[in-house]
Design a protein around this motif. Structure first.
Motif, PDB file in Angstrom:
ATOM      1  N   LYS A  77       9.282 -11.793 -16.934  1.00 26.72           N
ATOM      2  CA  LYS A  77       9.047 -12.466 -15.652  1.00 26.72           C
ATOM      3  C   LYS A  77       9.394 -11.546 -14.483  1.00 26.72           C
ATOM      4  O   LYS A  77       8.694 -11.526 -13.464  1.00 26.72           O
ATOM      5  N   GLU A  78      10.482 -10.782 -14.623  1.00 25.35           N
ATOM      6  CA  GLU A  78      10.852  -9.837 -13.574  1.00 25.35           C
ATOM      7  C   GLU A  78       9.802  -8.729 -13.448  1.00 25.35           C
ATOM      8  O   GLU A  78       9.484  -8.277 -12.338  1.00 25.35           O
ATOM      9  N   LEU A  79       9.249  -8.283 -14.579  1.00 30.74           N
ATOM     10  CA  LEU A  79       8.221  -7.237 -14.538  1.00 30.74           C
ATOM     11  C   LEU A  79       6.937  -7.758 -13.885  1.00 30.74           C
ATOM     12  O   LEU A  79       6.302  -7.046 -13.096  1.00 30.74           O
ATOM     13  N   PHE A  80       6.566  -8.989 -14.198  1.00 34.32           N
ATOM     14  CA  PHE A  80       5.404  -9.579 -13.541  1.00 34.32           C
ATOM     15  C   PHE A  80       5.661  -9.746 -12.041  1.00 34.32           C
ATOM     16  O   PHE A  80       4.766  -9.547 -11.212  1.00 34.32           O
ATOM     17  N   GLY A  81       6.896 -10.134 -11.692  1.00 31.06           N
ATOM     18  CA  GLY A  81       7.255 -10.238 -10.275  1.00 31.06           C
ATOM     19  C   GLY A  81       7.130  -8.902  -9.573  1.00 31.06           C
ATOM     20  O   GLY A  81       6.687  -8.831  -8.418  1.00 31.06           O
ATOM     21  N   ALA A  82       7.485  -7.804 -10.279  1.00 30.87           N
ATOM     22  CA  ALA A  82       7.357  -6.470  -9.698  1.00 30.87           C
ATOM     23  C   ALA A  82       5.889  -6.116  -9.465  1.00 30.87           C
ATOM     24  O   ALA A  82       5.534  -5.513  -8.436  1.00 30.87           O
ATOM     25  N   LEU A  83       5.023  -6.491 -10.409  1.00 30.39           N
ATOM     26  CA  LEU A  83       3.590  -6.235 -10.233  1.00 30.39           C
ATOM     27  C   LEU A  83       3.039  -7.000  -9.029  1.00 30.39           C
ATOM     28  O   LEU A  83       2.306  -6.444  -8.198  1.00 30.39           O
ATOM     29  N   ASP A  84       3.363  -8.276  -8.954  1.00 31.55           N
ATOM     30  CA  ASP A  84       2.912  -9.092  -7.824  1.00 31.55           C
ATOM     31  C   ASP A  84       3.422  -8.527  -6.510  1.00 31.55           C
ATOM     32  O   ASP A  84       2.689  -8.429  -5.524  1.00 31.55           O
ATOM     33  N   ASN A  85       4.695  -8.154  -6.517  1.00 30.59           N
ATOM     34  CA  ASN A  85       5.318  -7.668  -5.286  1.00 30.59           C
ATOM     35  C   ASN A  85       4.730  -6.339  -4.853  1.00 30.59           C
ATOM     36  O   ASN A  85       4.595  -6.069  -3.651  1.00 30.59           O
ATOM     37  N   ALA A  86       4.381  -5.480  -5.813  1.00 34.06           N
ATOM     38  CA  ALA A  86       3.778  -4.196  -5.467  1.00 34.06           C
ATOM     39  C   ALA A  86       2.483  -4.407  -4.690  1.00 34.06           C
ATOM     40  O   ALA A  86       2.240  -3.750  -3.659  1.00 34.06           O
ATOM     41  N   PHE A  87       1.661  -5.337  -5.172  1.00 30.10           N
ATOM     42  CA  PHE A  87       0.406  -5.631  -4.479  1.00 30.10           C
ATOM     43  C   PHE A  87       0.661  -6.264  -3.115  1.00 30.10           C
ATOM     44  O   PHE A  87       0.097  -5.842  -2.098  1.00 30.10           O
ATOM     45  N   LEU A  88       1.528  -7.263  -3.082  1.00 28.10           N
ATOM     46  CA  LEU A  88       1.678  -8.072  -1.877  1.00 28.10           C
ATOM     47  C   LEU A  88       2.448  -7.356  -0.772  1.00 28.10           C
ATOM     48  O   LEU A  88       2.154  -7.541   0.409  1.00 28.10           O
ATOM     49  N   VAL A  89       3.445  -6.548  -1.126  1.00 26.71           N
ATOM     50  CA  VAL A  89       4.161  -5.765  -0.102  1.00 26.71           C
ATOM     51  C   VAL A  89       3.216  -4.737   0.511  1.00 26.71           C
ATOM     52  O   VAL A  89       3.188  -4.549   1.734  1.00 26.71           O
ATOM     53  N   ALA A  90       2.445  -4.055  -0.344  1.00 26.04           N
ATOM     54  CA  ALA A  90       1.460  -3.105   0.174  1.00 26.04           C
ATOM     55  C   ALA A  90       0.441  -3.814   1.055  1.00 26.04           C
ATOM     56  O   ALA A  90       0.028  -3.297   2.105  1.00 26.04           O
ATOM     57  N   ALA A  92       0.919  -6.613   2.786  1.00 27.28           N
ATOM     58  CA  ALA A  92       1.556  -7.030   4.037  1.00 27.28           C
ATOM     59  C   ALA A  92       1.706  -5.861   5.003  1.00 27.28           C
ATOM     60  O   ALA A  92       1.423  -5.989   6.202  1.00 27.28           O
ATOM     61  N   ILE A  93       2.150  -4.712   4.492  1.00 32.02           N
ATOM     62  CA  ILE A  93       2.322  -3.535   5.353  1.00 32.02           C
ATOM     63  C   ILE A  93       0.967  -3.051   5.862  1.00 32.02           C
ATOM     64  O   ILE A  93       0.787  -2.750   7.045  1.00 32.02           O
ATOM     65  N   GLY A  94       0.001  -2.977   4.949  1.00 29.37           N
ATOM     66  CA  GLY A  94      -1.312  -2.490   5.345  1.00 29.37           C
ATOM     67  C   GLY A  94      -2.026  -3.391   6.323  1.00 29.37           C
ATOM     68  O   GLY A  94      -2.826  -2.921   7.133  1.00 29.37           O
ATOM     69  N   MET A  95      -1.747  -4.698   6.275  1.00 30.03           N
ATOM     70  CA  MET A  95      -2.446  -5.641   7.139  1.00 30.03           C
ATOM     71  C   MET A  95      -2.144  -5.387   8.612  1.00 30.03           C
ATOM     72  O   MET A  95      -3.035  -5.511   9.463  1.00 30.03           O
ATOM     73  N   GLY A 427      -0.940 -10.673   8.456  1.00 32.17           N
ATOM     74  CA  GLY A 427       0.045  -9.709   7.970  1.00 32.17           C
ATOM     75  C   GLY A 427       1.427 -10.328   7.862  1.00 32.17           C
ATOM     76  O   GLY A 427       2.148 -10.108   6.878  1.00 32.17           O
ATOM     77  N   THR A 428       1.807 -11.119   8.866  1.00 30.36           N
ATOM     78  CA  THR A 428       3.087 -11.823   8.788  1.00 30.36           C
ATOM     79  C   THR A 428       3.076 -12.821   7.649  1.00 30.36           C
ATOM     80  O   THR A 428       4.059 -12.957   6.893  1.00 30.36           O
ATOM     81  N   GLY A 429       1.957 -13.516   7.486  1.00 27.10           N
ATOM     82  CA  GLY A 429       1.834 -14.434   6.363  1.00 27.10           C
ATOM     83  C   GLY A 429       1.929 -13.716   5.028  1.00 27.10           C
ATOM     84  O   GLY A 429       2.473 -14.252   4.055  1.00 27.10           O
ATOM     85  N   SER A 430       1.437 -12.488   4.981  1.00 25.47           N
ATOM     86  CA  SER A 430       1.465 -11.725   3.732  1.00 25.47           C
ATOM     87  C   SER A 430       2.875 -11.307   3.346  1.00 25.47           C
ATOM     88  O   SER A 430       3.137 -11.040   2.170  1.00 25.47           O
ATOM     89  N   VAL A 431       3.776 -11.235   4.313  1.00 29.21           N
ATOM     90  CA  VAL A 431       5.184 -11.010   3.975  1.00 29.21           C
ATOM     91  C   VAL A 431       5.689 -12.181   3.132  1.00 29.21           C
ATOM     92  O   VAL A 431       6.374 -12.003   2.118  1.00 29.21           O
ATOM     93  N   GLY A 432       5.333 -13.400   3.552  1.00 29.13           N
ATOM     94  CA  GLY A 432       5.683 -14.571   2.758  1.00 29.13           C
ATOM     95  C   GLY A 432       4.976 -14.584   1.420  1.00 29.13           C
ATOM     96  O   GLY A 432       5.551 -14.984   0.397  1.00 29.13           O
ATOM     97  N   ALA A 433       3.712 -14.111   1.401  1.00 25.47           N
ATOM     98  CA  ALA A 433       2.971 -14.042   0.141  1.00 25.47           C
ATOM     99  C   ALA A 433       3.636 -13.088  -0.837  1.00 25.47           C
ATOM    100  O   ALA A 433       3.581 -13.286  -2.053  1.00 25.47           O
ATOM    101  N   ALA A 434       4.282 -12.042  -0.310  1.00 28.41           N
ATOM    102  CA  ALA A 434       5.014 -11.106  -1.175  1.00 28.41           C
ATOM    103  C   ALA A 434       6.341 -11.699  -1.638  1.00 28.41           C
ATOM    104  O   ALA A 434       6.752 -11.510  -2.791  1.00 28.41           O
ATOM    105  N   LEU A 435       7.007 -12.432  -0.745  1.00 28.58           N
ATOM    106  CA  LEU A 435       8.316 -13.003  -1.087  1.00 28.58           C
ATOM    107  C   LEU A 435       8.199 -14.136  -2.105  1.00 28.58           C
ATOM    108  O   LEU A 435       9.038 -14.261  -3.002  1.00 28.58           O
TER     109      LEU A 435
END
Length: 491
Positions: A77-90, A92-95, A427-435
């Motif tokens: 579950k932590e590894l899947f969370g890392a995969l999701d977070n990698a996409f969503l943090v990128a 959010a920053i890119g947005m 982009g601000t919403g995507s921070v929440g999408a990553a969290l």
């Protein structure tokens, strides 16, 4: 004025508006279609083969398998969370950067290029199956790159639609149009489900091919703004041309010439400068709606990435059945987006509509966790209701509200703010999408009840952040009613 062929004149007017609406719908449908497979495949990547008493079949030539290292460990579950977070943090920053580029580059090139690259990185994730890759960093790097290039989508499609449609029925039109998010999630779930239990790599490769193909179509056919918006349309119609584009040669009409312009050509008016990041933040309402979307999108994306696994763990369905059932949440999202747009158009209260739906969503989430898995009928009903209440405000803020704020009266007609404002809000919403998915991955080992408590708290915070705008809208209604009563008495 030389008349263009009838079909071309029609196509240059209402036809282009419809074409833009359809193309942008397909574009963002394919974006979400390519994001959904990871949530479907999760439940099939983590079973431990040794615990099942079978031999792993991870080779590229195998047709069956029961795990995929490194996701077959207890910390999956932590590894899947890392995969999701990698996409969503990128993402959010890119947005925040993407909107700035979107205001300064041709939207057609920017959007189509981003879609082709998104298709490439989506397919690369799936090729990890056929290339027999078991290195976590490969999948994380692919997710980061995909998150960055997918930021080209939302500011571009909202800017295109905002350029073509005014505020009159924007909420309803964009509510219907925004169903692309849920349609993409549904199609992504169904497509990924075809290969999830056999060759899961195809669950990514096929959506990657689809988004790249739509991007190529977008390059050839998308018209990003009204051609005649700066022209003397009234004069052109009086001369027999129903529509006058900015480049009249494209449809065979010549522009109207005054006596002054026939003697000495006028220089075209200067284009307004694109708005700065800080300038966009100063537009009234941008900060409030951005922070509200942070928490609203946290809830929506937690469901997007974790709902199928939750159904597998709690209701004990198979991976394909859980993926198919999870699409009902997106069906509710379609209905919620249309309903929110219709009500906000009728009432004129975007913030109030969002706030009411968020207030009702909190107890519905609690009930879904408590009784949602007691029967298939209850589960279907609760998923549709929760999807409508969760995705309704999210859809309204990212579409009609973003378009309203991007064309706010304080901008004095400068339409170049639309992409930047859209990028800031999303982009601000995507921070929440990553969290959201990250917190779900960390909290879920302690029990799914705690995940739902986190989602309910996020809903409450989203509602509170809109309080000032809601009060302003209510005061406006009260003032309008008072003026109306005073007018009736005078009569």
């Amino acid at each position: 004025c030389v008349k263009a062929p009838t079909i071309l004149v029609w196509f240059g007017g209402r036809g282009y508006r419809g074409l833009t609406l359809v193309l942008t719908f397909l574009c963002y449908t394919s974006y979400h279609l390519s994001r959904k497979p990871i949530s479907i495949v999760k439940s099939q990547l983590h079973p431990n083969c040794s615990a099942l008493g079978t031999n792993p079949h991870n080779g590229s030539n195998s047709t069956t398998w029961c795990s995929w290292a490194p996701f077959d460990q207890d910390n999956y579950k932590e590894l899947f969370g890392a995969l999701d977070n990698a996409f969503l943090v990128a993402y959010a920053i890119g947005m925040f950067i993407s909107g700035i580029f979107g205001e300064r580059l041709p939207l057609r090139y920017y959007l189509s290029g981003g879609m082709v690259l998104s298709g490439l990185f989506t397919a690369l994730f799936g090729l990890g199956y056929f290339w027999d890759i078991h290195v976590l960093w490969y999948f994380i790097i692919v997710q980061v790159c995909n998150g960055l290039v997918q930021t080209t989508g939302w500011p571009s499609v909202v800017a295109c639609v905002g350029n073509w449609f005014g505020k009159g029925k924007r909420g309803l039109i964009m509510g219907i149009w925004n169903s692309h998010t849920s349609v993409g999630n549904i199609l992504g779930s169904l497509i990924a489900g075809v290969w999830v239990s056999s060759e899961w790599g195809l669950s990514f490769i096929v959506p990657g091919i689809i988004i790249a193909a739509v991007g190529i179509a977008c390059f050839f056919f998308l018209v990003e703004r009204e051609w005649w918006q700066r022209a003397d349309t009234q004069h052109s119609r009086s001369q027999g041309c129903p529509f006058l584009p900015a480049d009249p040669e494209d449809v065979g009409c010549s522009p109207p010439l005054s006596a002054e312009s026939s003697e000495s050509p006028k220089e075209p008016p200067e284009e307004p400068e694109a708005i700065s990041f800080l300038g966009a933040l100063r537009i009234p309402g941008v900060v409030e709606f951005s922070l509200c979307l942070l928490f609203a999108k946290l809830v929506s994306y937690t469901f997007l990435y974790w709902l199928p696994l939750y159904i597998v763990n709690v209701a004990h369905f198979g991976a394909k059945e859980a993926g198919d059932l999870s699409t009902l949440f997106d069906v509710g999202g379609i209905l919620g987006g249309i309903f929110a747009g219709l009500i906000s158009d009728y009432s004129g209260g975007r913030a109030t509509t969002c706030c009411v739906m968020l207030v009702v969503a909190a107890p519905m989430l609690f009930l879904y966790n408590r009784i949602g898995q007691t029967g298939i009928g209850t589960s279907v009903a609760m998923l549709i209701v929760c999807g409508a209440l969760v995705n309704g405000p999210y859809a309204l803020i990212t579409t009609a509200v973003s378009a309203d704020l991007g064309t706010h009266e304080s901008l004095k007609g400068n339409a170049k703010a639309l992409s930047t404002v859209t990028a800031i809000i999303d982009g601000t919403g995507s921070v929440g999408a990553a969290l959201g998915p990250l917190l779900a991955g960390l909290i879920s080992p302690t029990g799914w009840n705690n995940v739902f408590y986190m989602l309910i708290a996020a809903d409450g915070l989203a509602c509170l952040l809109l309080a000032r705008v809601v009060v302003k809208e209510v005061r406006g209604w009260c003032g309008y009613m008072a003026r109306k009563r005073g007018y009736v008495k005078e009569q």
